[in-house]
Scaffold this motif. Structure first.
Motif, short mmCIF file in Angstrom:
data_model
loop_
_atom_site.label_atom_id
_atom_site.label_comp_id
_atom_site.label_asym_id
_atom_site.label_seq_id
_atom_site.Cartn_x
_atom_site.Cartn_y
_atom_site.Cartn_z
N TRP A 190 13.80 16.12 24.85
CA TRP A 190 14.46 17.35 24.41
C TRP A 190 15.52 17.79 25.44
O TRP A 190 16.65 18.09 25.08
N ASP A 191 15.15 17.81 26.71
CA ASP A 191 16.08 18.24 27.76
C ASP A 191 17.34 17.38 27.77
O ASP A 191 18.46 17.89 27.89
N GLY A 192 17.16 16.07 27.64
CA GLY A 192 18.31 15.18 27.64
C GLY A 192 19.21 15.37 26.44
O GLY A 192 20.44 15.40 26.57
N ILE A 193 18.59 15.52 25.28
CA ILE A 193 19.36 15.71 24.05
C ILE A 193 20.20 16.99 24.11
O ILE A 193 21.37 17.00 23.76
N MET A 194 19.57 18.08 24.56
CA MET A 194 20.28 19.35 24.59
C MET A 194 21.29 19.42 25.74
O MET A 194 22.33 20.07 25.62
N ALA A 195 21.01 18.74 26.84
CA ALA A 195 21.95 18.73 27.96
C ALA A 195 23.21 17.94 27.63
O ALA A 195 24.23 18.08 28.32
N ALA A 196 23.15 17.12 26.60
CA ALA A 196 24.31 16.32 26.20
C ALA A 196 25.35 17.13 25.44
O ALA A 196 26.46 16.65 25.19
N VAL A 197 25.01 18.37 25.08
CA VAL A 197 25.92 19.21 24.30
C VAL A 197 26.90 19.93 25.23
O VAL A 197 26.50 20.50 26.25
N ASP A 198 28.16 19.91 24.89
CA ASP A 198 29.16 20.72 25.59
C ASP A 198 29.25 22.06 24.87
O ASP A 198 29.88 22.18 23.82
N TRP A 199 28.59 23.06 25.43
CA TRP A 199 28.43 24.34 24.73
C TRP A 199 29.71 25.16 24.74
O TRP A 199 30.35 25.32 25.78
N PRO A 200 30.10 25.70 23.58
CA PRO A 200 31.28 26.57 23.50
C PRO A 200 30.92 28.00 23.89
O PRO A 200 29.75 28.32 24.12
N LEU A 201 31.90 28.87 23.91
CA LEU A 201 31.66 30.27 24.27
C LEU A 201 31.22 31.10 23.07
O LEU A 201 30.44 32.04 23.21
N ARG A 202 31.70 30.76 21.89
CA ARG A 202 31.38 31.56 20.69
C ARG A 202 29.96 31.28 20.22
O ARG A 202 29.55 30.14 20.06
N GLN A 203 29.21 32.37 19.96
CA GLN A 203 27.81 32.25 19.59
C GLN A 203 27.61 31.53 18.26
O GLN A 203 26.67 30.75 18.10
N ASP A 204 28.50 31.76 17.29
CA ASP A 204 28.35 31.09 16.00
C ASP A 204 28.53 29.58 16.15
O ASP A 204 27.88 28.79 15.46
N GLN A 205 29.37 29.17 17.08
CA GLN A 205 29.56 27.74 17.33
C GLN A 205 28.36 27.16 18.08
O GLN A 205 28.00 26.00 17.87
N VAL A 206 27.76 27.97 18.93
CA VAL A 206 26.56 27.53 19.65
C VAL A 206 25.46 27.18 18.67
O VAL A 206 24.82 26.13 18.77
N GLU A 207 25.23 28.06 17.71
CA GLU A 207 24.18 27.81 16.72
C GLU A 207 24.45 26.54 15.93
O GLU A 207 23.55 25.70 15.76
N ALA A 208 25.67 26.38 15.47
CA ALA A 208 26.02 25.21 14.67
C ALA A 208 25.83 23.92 15.47
O ALA A 208 25.27 22.94 14.97
N LEU A 209 26.25 23.93 16.72
CA LEU A 209 26.12 22.74 17.56
C LEU A 209 24.66 22.42 17.87
O LEU A 209 24.24 21.26 17.85
N ALA A 210 23.87 23.46 18.16
CA ALA A 210 22.46 23.26 18.49
C ALA A 210 21.72 22.64 17.31
O ALA A 210 20.98 21.66 17.47
N LEU A 211 21.94 23.20 16.13
CA LEU A 211 21.23 22.70 14.95
C LEU A 211 21.71 21.28 14.58
O LEU A 211 20.90 20.44 14.17
N ALA A 212 22.99 21.03 14.75
CA ALA A 212 23.52 19.69 14.46
C ALA A 212 22.95 18.67 15.43
O ALA A 212 22.63 17.54 15.04
#
Length: 305
Positions: free
Chosen positions: A177-199
């Motif tokens: 889990w840590d590796g998978i989520m650490a691979a995401v380049d997180w944006p600043l906008r919260q709505d984009q965060v949700e979309a990226l996390a779920l994807a």
């Protein structure tokens, strides 16, 4: 210049410096110079550090030693060993002979952390490479193929690390889990965060599912996700959606989620996270009750026949 002194003088110097460090009058920064080749080659640096550490540990704990070494940017005590003797076996034999088991325990703990960090980093690289490949290809079927290949690679890496380090599935699935989520380049906008996390969860649920194969591992994953979201403000408000995504992708079962909500949740953020998952839990409980009723009816019909 300790190579110019006698063993006796070096021992006296090491003891004196160890006392100063122990009492907080000196940091361990100067000892980094002992990692030079001409000092480590013949074991001079190792003898000096061993004498100093023995004095330090008379008044301080291994945890305090670890912090002091970290502040001095001394990453590995093996760097003070002769180049040909920097493996774990030589390390353990040396400090066993010197009757310093605290340093062996500290080394083992450090190695364990390093092994966990190495797996997470390998997973990050694998997930990012797959994401870049899919982005270049563009086609949806190529994206699915890249994700599947990445998940197979991640599972293989994790299985090898699990066997090599004698980890259980509960720890391994948390690292995946840590590796998978650490691979995401997180944006600043919260709505984009949700979309990226779920994807990201949907994309790599296959890898998580491979290690969430027992009730214990599922609960461990759910508790780990809870702590992960609790400690990361951008994910705190979407914990419920993350749990639903894991459930929809078969990485979590209904029984695991129901158990977590009833008595498995950790204290951190519990009230908010229970509220976020309330609708899902009620739905799963209702489905479980229906299944139970259907089983009872089937049993009654069987008895009548």
């Amino acid at each position: 210049n300790i190579h110019r002194y006698s063993d006796r003088d070096n021992r006296s110097l090491a003891v004196g410096l160890g006392q100063l460090v122990s009492e907080g009058f000196l940091s361990m920064d100067p000892f980094r110079t002992l990692q030079k080749v001409h000092l480590t080659r013949d074991g001079i640096a190792l003898r000096f550090m061993t004498d100093m550490l023995r004095v330090y540990l008379r008044a301080n704990s291994a945890a305090q030693l670890n912090r002091a070494l970290g502040k001095a940017r001394i990453r590995q005590l093996t760097d003070f060993f002769p180049p040909a003797k920097r493996d774990s076996d030589c390390f353990v034999r040396h400090f066993e002979a010197e009757d310093l088991p605290e340093i062996i325990e500290l080394h083992n703990a450090s190695q364990a952390v390093a092994q966990r960090d190495a797996l997470v980093l390998d997973i990050v690289r694998t997930a990012r490479d797959a994401g870049a490949s899919a982005a270049n290809d563009g086609a949806e079927e190529h994206d699915e193929a890249a994700a599947h290949a990445a998940n197979v690679r991640i599972a293989t890496l994790a299985q090898k690390a699990m066997r090599r380090n004698a980890w259980d599935e509960a720890l391994t699935v948390a690292l995946v889990w840590d590796g998978i989520m650490a691979a995401v380049d997180w944006p600043l906008r919260q709505d984009q965060v949700e979309a990226l996390a779920l994807a990201q969860i949907e994309r790599h649920a296959e890898a998580l599912e491979a290690f969430a194969a027992t009730p214990k591992a599922e609960i461990a994953l759910l508790k780990h996700v809870q702590m992960y979201c609790y400690s990361d403000a951008k994910l705190t408000k979407i914990f419920g959606r993350i749990v639903y995504a894991l459930y929809s992708a078969d990485a979590l079962s209904d029984s695991a989620i129901i158990f977590w909500a009833a008595k498995g949740a950790r204290a951190e953020g519990k009230a908010d996270f229970i509220k976020q998952t309330e609708t899902l839990v009620k739905k799963l409980e209702a489905l479980a009750a229906e299944d139970s009723d259907d089983e009872e009816e089937d049993e009654e019909d069987s008895d009548e026949e």
